[in-house]
Design a protein around this motif. Structure first.
Motif, PDB file in Angstrom:
ATOM      1  N   LEU A   1       0.829  -1.202   0.000  1.00 32.45           N
ATOM      2  CA  LEU A   1       0.000   0.000   0.000  1.00 32.45           C
ATOM      3  C   LEU A   1       0.867   1.258   0.000  1.00 32.45           C
ATOM      4  CD1 LEU A   1      -3.020   0.987   0.440  1.00 32.45           C
ATOM      5  CD2 LEU A   1      -2.334   1.276   2.840  1.00 32.45           C
ATOM      6  N   ASP A   2       0.522   2.195  -0.857  1.00 35.20           N
ATOM      7  CA  ASP A   2       1.175   3.514  -0.842  1.00 35.20           C
ATOM      8  C   ASP A   2       0.233   4.458  -0.076  1.00 35.20           C
ATOM      9  OD1 ASP A   2       2.345   5.938  -1.291  1.00 35.20           O
ATOM     10  OD2 ASP A   2       2.612   5.659  -3.455  1.00 35.20           O
ATOM     11  N   ALA A   3       0.350   4.417   1.226  1.00 28.60           N
ATOM     12  CA  ALA A   3      -0.627   5.096   2.090  1.00 28.60           C
ATOM     13  C   ALA A   3      -0.691   6.598   1.791  1.00 28.60           C
ATOM     14  CB  ALA A   3      -0.275   4.840   3.558  1.00 28.60           C
TER      15      ALA A   3
ATOM     16  N   PHE B   1      -8.144   0.285   3.064  1.00 28.76           N
ATOM     17  CA  PHE B   1      -6.737  -0.139   2.934  1.00 28.76           C
ATOM     18  C   PHE B   1      -6.567  -1.656   2.890  1.00 28.76           C
ATOM     19  CE2 PHE B   1      -4.328   3.909   4.525  1.00 28.76           C
ATOM     20  CZ  PHE B   1      -4.911   4.622   3.489  1.00 28.76           C
ATOM     21  N   HIS B   2      -7.340  -2.332   3.748  1.00 29.07           N
ATOM     22  CA  HIS B   2      -7.187  -3.783   3.827  1.00 29.07           C
ATOM     23  C   HIS B   2      -7.477  -4.439   2.474  1.00 29.07           C
ATOM     24  CE1 HIS B   2      -6.940  -7.656   5.775  1.00 29.07           C
ATOM     25  NE2 HIS B   2      -8.095  -8.008   5.216  1.00 29.07           N
ATOM     26  N   LYS B   3      -8.578  -4.001   1.835  1.00 26.92           N
ATOM     27  CA  LYS B   3      -8.950  -4.567   0.525  1.00 26.92           C
ATOM     28  C   LYS B   3      -7.939  -4.195  -0.555  1.00 26.92           C
ATOM     29  CE  LYS B   3     -13.986  -5.061   0.916  1.00 26.92           C
ATOM     30  NZ  LYS B   3     -15.267  -4.447   0.551  1.00 26.92           N
ATOM     31  N   ILE B   4      -7.465  -2.953  -0.479  1.00 25.96           N
ATOM     32  CA  ILE B   4      -6.498  -2.493  -1.497  1.00 25.96           C
ATOM     33  C   ILE B   4      -5.217  -3.334  -1.430  1.00 25.96           C
ATOM     34  CG2 ILE B   4      -5.000  -0.546  -2.167  1.00 25.96           C
ATOM     35  CD1 ILE B   4      -7.389   1.290  -1.259  1.00 25.96           C
ATOM     36  N   LYS B   5      -4.806  -3.627  -0.192  1.00 24.45           N
ATOM     37  CA  LYS B   5      -3.614  -4.489  -0.022  1.00 24.45           C
ATOM     38  C   LYS B   5      -3.824  -5.851  -0.670  1.00 24.45           C
ATOM     39  CE  LYS B   5      -1.912  -2.638   4.379  1.00 24.45           C
ATOM     40  NZ  LYS B   5      -1.910  -2.906   5.823  1.00 24.45           N
ATOM     41  N   LYS B   6      -5.072  -6.307  -0.661  1.00 24.97           N
ATOM     42  CA  LYS B   6      -5.381  -7.620  -1.250  1.00 24.97           C
ATOM     43  C   LYS B   6      -5.530  -7.544  -2.765  1.00 24.97           C
ATOM     44  CE  LYS B   6      -6.140 -10.026   2.702  1.00 24.97           C
ATOM     45  NZ  LYS B   6      -5.435 -11.244   3.043  1.00 24.97           N
ATOM     46  N   GLY B   7      -5.480  -6.296  -3.325  1.00 24.35           N
ATOM     47  CA  GLY B   7      -5.516  -6.190  -4.793  1.00 24.35           C
ATOM     48  C   GLY B   7      -6.710  -5.410  -5.352  1.00 24.35           C
TER      49      GLY B   7
ATOM     50  N   ASN C   1      -5.955  -0.043  -8.546  1.00 22.30           N
ATOM     51  CA  ASN C   1      -5.062  -0.550  -7.498  1.00 22.30           C
ATOM     52  C   ASN C   1      -3.612  -0.126  -7.721  1.00 22.30           C
ATOM     53  OD1 ASN C   1      -3.109  -2.902  -6.545  1.00 22.30           O
ATOM     54  ND2 ASN C   1      -4.860  -2.890  -5.152  1.00 22.30           N
ATOM     55  N   GLN C   2      -3.185  -0.188  -8.985  1.00 23.11           N
ATOM     56  CA  GLN C   2      -1.785   0.136  -9.305  1.00 23.11           C
ATOM     57  C   GLN C   2      -1.374   1.536  -8.868  1.00 23.11           C
ATOM     58  OE1 GLN C   2      -0.105  -0.625 -13.121  1.00 23.11           O
ATOM     59  NE2 GLN C   2       0.686  -2.500 -12.149  1.00 23.11           N
TER      60      GLN C   2
ATOM     61  N   ASP D   1       5.200  -1.104  -6.394  1.00 23.34           N
ATOM     62  CA  ASP D   1       5.806  -2.354  -6.874  1.00 23.34           C
ATOM     63  C   ASP D   1       6.596  -3.017  -5.739  1.00 23.34           C
ATOM     64  OD1 ASP D   1       4.927  -2.211  -9.438  1.00 23.34           O
ATOM     65  OD2 ASP D   1       6.744  -1.257 -10.225  1.00 23.34           O
ATOM     66  N   PRO D   2       6.432  -4.318  -5.582  1.00 22.35           N
ATOM     67  CA  PRO D   2       7.274  -5.005  -4.592  1.00 22.35           C
ATOM     68  C   PRO D   2       8.707  -5.065  -5.146  1.00 22.35           C
ATOM     69  CG  PRO D   2       6.061  -6.613  -5.856  1.00 22.35           C
ATOM     70  CD  PRO D   2       5.615  -5.254  -6.351  1.00 22.35           C
ATOM     71  N   PRO D   3       9.670  -5.277  -4.275  1.00 23.81           N
ATOM     72  CA  PRO D   3      11.029  -5.408  -4.799  1.00 23.81           C
ATOM     73  C   PRO D   3      11.119  -6.628  -5.723  1.00 23.81           C
ATOM     74  CG  PRO D   3      10.936  -5.976  -2.462  1.00 23.81           C
ATOM     75  CD  PRO D   3       9.598  -5.424  -2.825  1.00 23.81           C
ATOM     76  N   GLU D   4      11.982  -6.539  -6.691  1.00 25.35           N
ATOM     77  CA  GLU D   4      12.181  -7.654  -7.624  1.00 25.35           C
ATOM     78  C   GLU D   4      12.665  -8.876  -6.827  1.00 25.35           C
ATOM     79  OE1 GLU D   4      11.431  -9.101 -11.103  1.00 25.35           O
ATOM     80  OE2 GLU D   4      11.012  -7.022 -10.538  1.00 25.35           O
ATOM     81  N   PRO D   5      12.028 -10.040  -6.980  1.00 27.94           N
ATOM     82  CA  PRO D   5      12.482 -11.215  -6.215  1.00 27.94           C
ATOM     83  C   PRO D   5      13.907 -11.588  -6.628  1.00 27.94           C
ATOM     84  CG  PRO D   5      10.522 -11.739  -7.513  1.00 27.94           C
ATOM     85  CD  PRO D   5      10.918 -10.353  -7.874  1.00 27.94           C
ATOM     86  N   LYS D   6      14.663 -12.029  -5.660  1.00 23.04           N
ATOM     87  CA  LYS D   6      16.035 -12.431  -5.952  1.00 23.04           C
ATOM     88  C   LYS D   6      16.139 -13.955  -5.901  1.00 23.04           C
ATOM     89  CE  LYS D   6      17.752  -9.491  -2.827  1.00 23.04           C
ATOM     90  NZ  LYS D   6      16.827  -8.391  -2.563  1.00 23.04           N
ATOM     91  N   SER D   7      17.193 -14.440  -6.485  1.00 25.15           N
ATOM     92  CA  SER D   7      17.410 -15.889  -6.477  1.00 25.15           C
ATOM     93  C   SER D   7      18.894 -16.185  -6.318  1.00 25.15           C
ATOM     94  CB  SER D   7      16.881 -16.515  -7.765  1.00 25.15           C
ATOM     95  OG  SER D   7      17.472 -15.895  -8.894  1.00 25.15           O
ATOM     96  N   TYR D   8      19.159 -17.370  -5.797  1.00 26.64           N
ATOM     97  CA  TYR D   8      20.537 -17.800  -5.545  1.00 26.64           C
ATOM     98  C   TYR D   8      20.687 -19.240  -5.995  1.00 26.64           C
ATOM     99  CZ  TYR D   8      24.719 -19.297  -3.028  1.00 26.64           C
ATOM    100  OH  TYR D   8      25.957 -19.807  -2.714  1.00 26.64           O
ATOM    101  N   ALA D   9      21.644 -19.493  -6.861  1.00 28.64           N
ATOM    102  CA  ALA D   9      21.892 -20.881  -7.294  1.00 28.64           C
ATOM    103  C   ALA D   9      23.239 -21.336  -6.763  1.00 28.64           C
ATOM    104  CB  ALA D   9      21.875 -20.974  -8.812  1.00 28.64           C
ATOM    105  N   PHE D  10      23.213 -22.485  -6.088  1.00 32.62           N
ATOM    106  CA  PHE D  10      24.430 -23.095  -5.557  1.00 32.62           C
ATOM    107  C   PHE D  10      24.768 -24.265  -6.463  1.00 32.62           C
ATOM    108  CE2 PHE D  10      26.224 -26.597  -3.097  1.00 32.62           C
ATOM    109  CZ  PHE D  10      27.313 -25.994  -2.479  1.00 32.62           C
ATOM    110  N   CYS D  11      25.882 -24.198  -7.182  1.00 34.90           N
ATOM    111  CA  CYS D  11      26.246 -25.267  -8.123  1.00 34.90           C
ATOM    112  C   CYS D  11      27.642 -25.793  -7.825  1.00 34.90           C
ATOM    113  CB  CYS D  11      26.164 -24.756  -9.561  1.00 34.90           C
ATOM    114  SG  CYS D  11      24.480 -24.317 -10.019  1.00 34.90           S
TER     115      CYS D  11
END
Lengths: 301, 301
Positions: free
Chosen positions: B158-160, B173-179, B192-193, B198-208
């Motif tokens: 939410l961008d309050a 607010f509660h409904k807006i958070k849900k979309g 809603n937008q 925007d949430p932060p871009e998800p990160k990933s980690y590969a262990f090889c």
């Protein structure tokens, strides 16, 4: 004899304390006794030559005495070992080690020879011209043996100076060394004892860890030169001994006294104690000559 | 995400280098990845909370990735753990660990749950609301998996401030958070937008680790944020890769480039090299953003 304590604390390895492992130098051997996690790092730290270890004696299969063994065996392979390695320990040790090697498809390229123990009586497990090793059955939560390492009495050595003074010709020295009497320049017989010196008194070392207070080991280790006996607890925690099957330092001292040991070394301290000095103090109330093992400490006898 | 490298050297543990183990902090989890001998000591040294580790991912059953596990499991018991501990690793790991516990008559007093792997395809092995973990099938001398840890995309937040400016009442607010879309003070619909961030871009980690150069992992780890890839050798020892089933740092960089990784972390260095700086140099000739893992190093992403 030289004893290098690689680790002598009970239970979990920690940043500055290590679980049980020792190296005993006796009769040209470098015997490894127990092998808690991290033993191979301790061997490097104290500059023990890996290649001189051919016999490893494991007391029991609790982690703090045994979990460093798979890694050490693998490292011997990576170091290009080709000599036999003998492992003495409770029945099951072969299955455990071979399963780990099998799962990693990492068989040793040297012969790995297991001597599995299951007797409840003391038995001879190693012997050569200079040394014997007997098990010392202990009483712990799982099947456990201590080990008694004994030098054999060396032959009397030639007293060349005395022989020359008594007119004994060099040509007889070989026979005299083997025990024969000598002949003086006038053909007189000189008893061997006058031409040879007493060998040094053979020394012995008994490793007794882990165990509850158990007097039945006294006849086995009687007159031992150096007794290493576990002392997990101080008097204040004596009530924990029966359940955990461990000893206090006072109990260790009682065993040393009954066995007529010359020196008692304490170790296998519970990590609950901030200082180990009290272990010595409590033991000395029963037995006079007490040393404290500590990681990296070297004893020369 | 935070990565703590507990150990990143190949083969035998030494006085100042440790075999593979890492702790990955992601989505409130503390995942332990691999567990070479001495890992529990490294965990203490770097003050990682043992009690926060609930999932251990083992790549393969070679000693330098696995021989610290029996000791760590035993230590959890001594620390009084009662929470479940999940262990992911190649088939056989359950038999190995349970045999060690059985021989020491030291069963855990907490649930030990094994997730044995044998698939040659990538599979989902863990998922919760925030994170997924997939295997990354690798090619080594024994059955081996890397692991790909991915954050899930978080919901928009939410961008309050914006909402208030546009006259949206708090009760929505509660409904807006849900979309849901919002309603302005004049009853106008606000998408809603416009009311959320925007949430932060998800990160990933590969262990090889460990693996020979193997392009078939590229589609699995494609667009990974951070790739940890083994680099046992430098170019000068590339001829050893095929037999030992390891990679050079240049090959690791090629995988990073093909997989469009954002950052490459190198590790699993052969202990033959005096310095690890050349690993970075050779990788950077192929891929621009390279970091060197080292024991105790912490990466925050």
């Amino acid at each position: 004899m030289k004893l290098t304590v690689l680790g002598c604390y009970a239970a979990t390895p920690r940043t500055f304390t290590n679980p049980t492992s020792q190296v005993l130098e006796i009769g040209n051997h470098l015997f490894l006794i127990d092998c808690g996690e991290g033993t191979q790092v301790q061997l490097r730290k104290f500059k023990v030559k890996f290649s001189r270890i051919n016999h490893i004696f494991i007391s029991h299969l609790h982690g703090d005495h045994f979990f460093g063994l798979p890694g050490l065996i693998s490292t011997f392979r990576l170091l290009g070992r080709d000599k036999e390695l003998h492992i003495y320990g409770p029945k099951g040790i072969k299955q455990a080690i071979t399963l780990f090697l099998k799962l990693g498809d990492s068989w040793t390229n040297y012969p790995l020879i297991f001597h599995e123990l299951e007797s409840k009586e003391s038995e001879l497990v190693f012997e050569d011209g200079k040394v014997t090793v007997h098990t010392v059955p202990l009483v712990h939560r799982v099947y456990t043996n201590g080990y008694l390492f004994k030098e054999k009495k060396a032959p009397r050595t030639l007293d060349a100076e005395a022989a020359r003074e008594m007119g004994v010709d060099k040509s007889q020295f070989h026979k005299i060394k083997k025990g024969a009497d000598g002949l003086g320049s006038s053909g007189n017989v000189i008893p061997n004892q006058q031409l040879t010196l007493d060998p040094p008194e053979p020394k012995s070392y008994a490793f007794c860890s882990d165990t509850v207070y158990n007097e039945s080991i006294v006849p086995i280790i009687n007159d031992v030169t150096i007794l290493y006996h576990e002392s997990t607890f101080l008097d204040s925690e004596e009530h924990l001994c029966e359940r955990t099957k461990h000893s206090t330092s006072r109990q260790a001292a009682q065993i040393a006294k009954k066995a007529n040991a010359k020196l008692l070394i304490l170790g296998h301290y519970s990590t609950r104690y901030k200082s180990i000095e009290l272990f010595k103090k409590e033991a000395e109330e029963v037995f006079p000559i007490v040393e404290l093992a500590d990681d990296g400490k070297v004893f020369e006898f």
